[in-house]
Design a protein around this motif. Structure first.
Motif, mmCIF file in Angstrom:
data_model
loop_
_atom_site.group_PDB
_atom_site.id
_atom_site.type_symbol
_atom_site.label_atom_id
_atom_site.label_comp_id
_atom_site.label_asym_id
_atom_site.label_seq_id
_atom_site.Cartn_x
_atom_site.Cartn_y
_atom_site.Cartn_z
ATOM 1 N N SER A 34 -7.727 -7.880 -19.254
ATOM 2 C CA SER A 34 -6.475 -7.885 -20.020
ATOM 3 C C SER A 34 -5.281 -7.381 -19.202
ATOM 4 O O SER A 34 -4.139 -7.567 -19.618
ATOM 5 N N LEU A 35 -5.538 -6.758 -18.053
ATOM 6 C CA LEU A 35 -4.441 -6.273 -17.221
ATOM 7 C C LEU A 35 -3.813 -7.435 -16.463
ATOM 8 O O LEU A 35 -4.520 -8.299 -15.940
ATOM 9 N N PRO A 36 -2.488 -7.463 -16.375
ATOM 10 C CA PRO A 36 -1.836 -8.550 -15.649
ATOM 11 C C PRO A 36 -2.030 -8.403 -14.133
ATOM 12 O O PRO A 36 -2.276 -7.315 -13.632
ATOM 13 N N GLY A 37 -1.922 -9.507 -13.424
ATOM 14 C CA GLY A 37 -2.030 -9.468 -11.972
ATOM 15 C C GLY A 37 -3.471 -9.543 -11.511
ATOM 16 O O GLY A 37 -4.398 -9.724 -12.293
ATOM 17 N N SER A 38 -3.632 -9.393 -10.217
ATOM 18 C CA SER A 38 -4.965 -9.530 -9.632
ATOM 19 C C SER A 38 -5.743 -8.215 -9.720
ATOM 20 O O SER A 38 -5.160 -7.130 -9.613
ATOM 21 N N PRO A 39 -7.046 -8.312 -9.895
ATOM 22 C CA PRO A 39 -7.868 -7.098 -9.887
ATOM 23 C C PRO A 39 -7.717 -6.301 -8.590
ATOM 24 O O PRO A 39 -7.695 -5.071 -8.613
ATOM 25 N N ARG A 40 -7.575 -6.994 -7.444
ATOM 26 C CA ARG A 40 -7.451 -6.278 -6.171
ATOM 27 C C ARG A 40 -6.190 -5.416 -6.139
ATOM 28 O O ARG A 40 -6.205 -4.302 -5.614
ATOM 29 N N ALA A 41 -5.111 -5.904 -6.712
ATOM 30 C CA ALA A 41 -3.884 -5.105 -6.765
ATOM 31 C C ALA A 41 -4.121 -3.830 -7.571
ATOM 32 O O ALA A 41 -3.669 -2.744 -7.177
ATOM 33 N N TRP A 42 -4.837 -3.937 -8.683
ATOM 34 C CA TRP A 42 -5.148 -2.752 -9.501
ATOM 35 C C TRP A 42 -6.098 -1.822 -8.751
ATOM 36 O O TRP A 42 -5.969 -0.595 -8.834
ATOM 37 N N THR A 43 -7.048 -2.398 -8.022
ATOM 38 C CA THR A 43 -7.971 -1.584 -7.239
ATOM 39 C C THR A 43 -7.198 -0.763 -6.209
ATOM 40 O O THR A 43 -7.397 0.459 -6.093
ATOM 41 N N TYR A 44 -6.323 -1.420 -5.470
ATOM 42 C CA TYR A 44 -5.551 -0.700 -4.458
ATOM 43 C C TYR A 44 -4.586 0.299 -5.093
ATOM 44 O O TYR A 44 -4.416 1.422 -4.592
ATOM 45 N N ALA A 45 -3.947 -0.077 -6.196
ATOM 46 C CA ALA A 45 -3.012 0.839 -6.859
ATOM 47 C C ALA A 45 -3.733 2.091 -7.355
ATOM 48 O O ALA A 45 -3.215 3.209 -7.202
ATOM 49 N N SER A 46 -4.912 1.909 -7.930
ATOM 50 C CA SER A 46 -5.629 3.088 -8.401
ATOM 51 C C SER A 46 -6.137 3.929 -7.233
ATOM 52 O O SER A 46 -6.186 5.160 -7.314
ATOM 53 N N GLY A 47 -6.486 3.284 -6.117
ATOM 54 C CA GLY A 47 -6.874 4.039 -4.925
ATOM 55 C C GLY A 47 -5.723 4.867 -4.390
ATOM 56 O O GLY A 47 -5.896 6.045 -4.046
ATOM 57 N N VAL A 48 -4.540 4.272 -4.326
ATOM 58 C CA VAL A 48 -3.348 5.010 -3.889
ATOM 59 C C VAL A 48 -3.082 6.176 -4.843
ATOM 60 O O VAL A 48 -2.778 7.297 -4.405
ATOM 61 N N ALA A 49 -3.194 5.917 -6.137
ATOM 62 C CA ALA A 49 -2.960 6.973 -7.124
ATOM 63 C C ALA A 49 -3.933 8.129 -6.927
ATOM 64 O O ALA A 49 -3.537 9.300 -6.948
ATOM 65 N N GLU A 50 -5.206 7.821 -6.712
ATOM 66 C CA GLU A 50 -6.190 8.884 -6.511
ATOM 67 C C GLU A 50 -5.910 9.671 -5.233
ATOM 68 O O GLU A 50 -6.047 10.902 -5.220
ATOM 69 N N LEU A 51 -5.509 8.996 -4.172
ATOM 70 C CA LEU A 51 -5.181 9.709 -2.931
ATOM 71 C C LEU A 51 -3.953 10.597 -3.119
ATOM 72 O O LEU A 51 -3.918 11.740 -2.635
#
Length: 124
Positions: A34-51
């Motif tokens: 249900s999230l817009p955009g590509s899953p990879r973009a969300w994967t990288y965004a959440s990785g950046v957020a965690e770092l």
């Protein structure tokens, strides 16, 4: 709370964040459709957020705000854990058990982050 607790939380966040870049495919698979955009973009965004959260929790000056944000982050990623549990319900028992075990583990993570925030020094 142990004086090491904030650094352990920062380490957990840093390891999880780095994993999003080291093995992104496994995280792509649990991004809710249900999230817009590509899953990879969300994967990288959440990785950046965690770092970023890891760095914030590690530093005493920003620890309180970052720990509060980490608690919110742990709540925010819960739908991905639900998706994983549902997607893995037909996998072999060890994988299925691991996926369902992640669900109740979010609560201790939220409480841990809140505890770090509550005991942090400073005004950040």
């Amino acid at each position: 709370m142990s004086r090491r607790s904030p650094l352990l939380l920062a380490g957990l966040l840093a390891a999880a964040g780095a994993a999003h870049f080291a093995v992104p495919r496994q995280f792509d698979a649990i991004v809710p459709r249900s999230l817009p955009g590509s899953p990879r973009a969300w994967t990288y965004a959440s990785g950046v957020a965690e770092l970023a959260l890891a760095a914030g929790v590690a530093l005493p000056r920003t620890r309180r705000a970052a720990a509060h944000a980490a608690a919110g982050f742990f709540v925010g990623v819960f739908p991905a854990n639900v998706k994983m549990a549902l997607d893995w319900r037909d996998r072999p028992a060890p994988q299925r058990t691991a996926a369902f075990a992640r669900l109740p583990l979010q609560l201790p993570l939220v409480l841990w982050a809140r505890s770090v925030a509550r005991t942090a020094q400073g005004t950040a």
